[in-house]
Design a protein around this motif. Sequence first.
Motif, PDB file in Angstrom:
ATOM      1  N   GLY A  58       0.803  -1.220   0.000  1.00 41.78           N
ATOM      2  CA  GLY A  58       0.000   0.000   0.000  1.00 41.78           C
ATOM      3  C   GLY A  58       0.833   1.266   0.000  1.00 41.78           C
ATOM      4  N   GLU A 111      -1.739   3.148  -5.517  1.00 42.21           N
ATOM      5  CA  GLU A 111      -2.625   2.118  -6.079  1.00 42.21           C
ATOM      6  C   GLU A 111      -1.763   0.961  -6.560  1.00 42.21           C
ATOM      7  OE1 GLU A 111      -4.768   2.009 -10.097  1.00 42.21           O
ATOM      8  OE2 GLU A 111      -6.340   2.627  -8.690  1.00 42.21           O
ATOM      9  N   LYS A 159      -1.414  -2.673  -8.449  1.00 38.57           N
ATOM     10  CA  LYS A 159      -1.984  -3.653  -9.366  1.00 38.57           C
ATOM     11  C   LYS A 159      -1.003  -4.803  -9.515  1.00 38.57           C
ATOM     12  CE  LYS A 159      -4.634  -0.621 -12.411  1.00 38.57           C
ATOM     13  NZ  LYS A 159      -4.833  -0.200 -13.813  1.00 38.57           N
ATOM     14  N   ILE A 183      -6.439  -4.970  -8.983  1.00 37.94           N
ATOM     15  CA  ILE A 183      -6.167  -3.873  -8.055  1.00 37.94           C
ATOM     16  C   ILE A 183      -6.316  -4.402  -6.638  1.00 37.94           C
ATOM     17  CG2 ILE A 183      -6.934  -1.625  -7.212  1.00 37.94           C
ATOM     18  CD1 ILE A 183      -7.927  -1.059 -10.080  1.00 37.94           C
ATOM     19  N   LEU A 184      -5.272  -4.220  -5.832  1.00 37.62           N
ATOM     20  CA  LEU A 184      -5.294  -4.674  -4.442  1.00 37.62           C
ATOM     21  C   LEU A 184      -5.875  -3.581  -3.565  1.00 37.62           C
ATOM     22  CD1 LEU A 184      -1.778  -6.349  -4.226  1.00 37.62           C
ATOM     23  CD2 LEU A 184      -3.962  -7.408  -4.786  1.00 37.62           C
ATOM     24  N   THR A 185      -6.876  -3.910  -2.768  1.00 35.92           N
ATOM     25  CA  THR A 185      -7.541  -2.940  -1.901  1.00 35.92           C
ATOM     26  C   THR A 185      -6.710  -2.675  -0.650  1.00 35.92           C
ATOM     27  OG1 THR A 185      -8.716  -4.614  -0.632  1.00 35.92           O
ATOM     28  CG2 THR A 185      -9.776  -3.824  -2.668  1.00 35.92           C
ATOM     29  N   GLY A 186      -7.106  -1.638   0.071  1.00 34.73           N
ATOM     30  CA  GLY A 186      -6.447  -1.311   1.330  1.00 34.73           C
ATOM     31  C   GLY A 186      -6.533  -2.430   2.344  1.00 34.73           C
ATOM     32  N   ASP A 187      -7.664  -3.153   2.352  1.00 29.98           N
ATOM     33  CA  ASP A 187      -7.803  -4.286   3.270  1.00 29.98           C
ATOM     34  C   ASP A 187      -6.780  -5.368   2.959  1.00 29.98           C
ATOM     35  OD1 ASP A 187      -9.896  -3.094   4.576  1.00 29.98           O
ATOM     36  OD2 ASP A 187     -11.448  -4.205   3.495  1.00 29.98           O
ATOM     37  N   THR A 188      -6.530  -5.592   1.675  1.00 28.70           N
ATOM     38  CA  THR A 188      -5.560  -6.615   1.264  1.00 28.70           C
ATOM     39  C   THR A 188      -4.150  -6.201   1.639  1.00 28.70           C
ATOM     40  OG1 THR A 188      -6.962  -7.267  -0.585  1.00 28.70           O
ATOM     41  CG2 THR A 188      -4.651  -7.917  -0.701  1.00 28.70           C
ATOM     42  N   THR A 189      -3.782  -4.964   1.334  1.00 29.37           N
ATOM     43  CA  THR A 189      -2.416  -4.529   1.627  1.00 29.37           C
ATOM     44  C   THR A 189      -2.198  -4.299   3.120  1.00 29.37           C
ATOM     45  OG1 THR A 189      -2.944  -2.202   1.159  1.00 29.37           O
ATOM     46  CG2 THR A 189      -2.064  -3.531  -0.663  1.00 29.37           C
TER      47      THR A 189
END
Length: 140
Positions: A46, A50, A52, A58-64
Motif C-alpha cells: 500500500g 494504487e 496492481k 487492483i489490491l484494496t487497502g484491506d488486502t495490503t
Amino acid sequence: MAAALEVVSSNETKTISKNLFESYKPLAEAIAVYGDDCLIAMFNRGDLGEVKTQGGIILTGDTTAEDDFQGKVGMLMKVGPDFHSKEGNAEFFGDNKPEIGDWVMLRVGDTYSFKIRKKMFRMCEAKMLRAGVSKPDVIW
C-alpha cells in the motif's frame, strides 16, 4: 498457499527503495537501537499507492493492510553498535553483510513489532535476519 504477487518491476526497485527510505528515515530517528539489534521498516504494498498485480488486479487497502502483520520483508533502517562486531555475526553474514537501506527477509515471530505514526516497524537481533532480497515483493 499464499504466493508473492509481484507489483514492483526491476526498473522501479531502486527508485522505490530510495523514496521509501527517505520517507521512513524521520520515523526511525525516534528510535535508539541497542546491542546487535536492528530496526526494520516493514514493506507494505500500500505504500506504493494504487497497487496492481501483473495480471491487472487492483489490491484494496484491506488486502495490503495484511502486509503489516504477515509481511516478511522490510528495509533495514538502523543497527545497534554491536550489530557487525558481536561474536558470531561476521561468520553468520559472511560476504552478505546487510547494510542500511537493504531489503531483508525475517521471520515475523522472531521480532518485536510496533508502529510509529501508522507505519509498521520490527526490531530483532542481527541473527534473526534470514536473507537479503533484491526486491521487496519477491516474498510474501
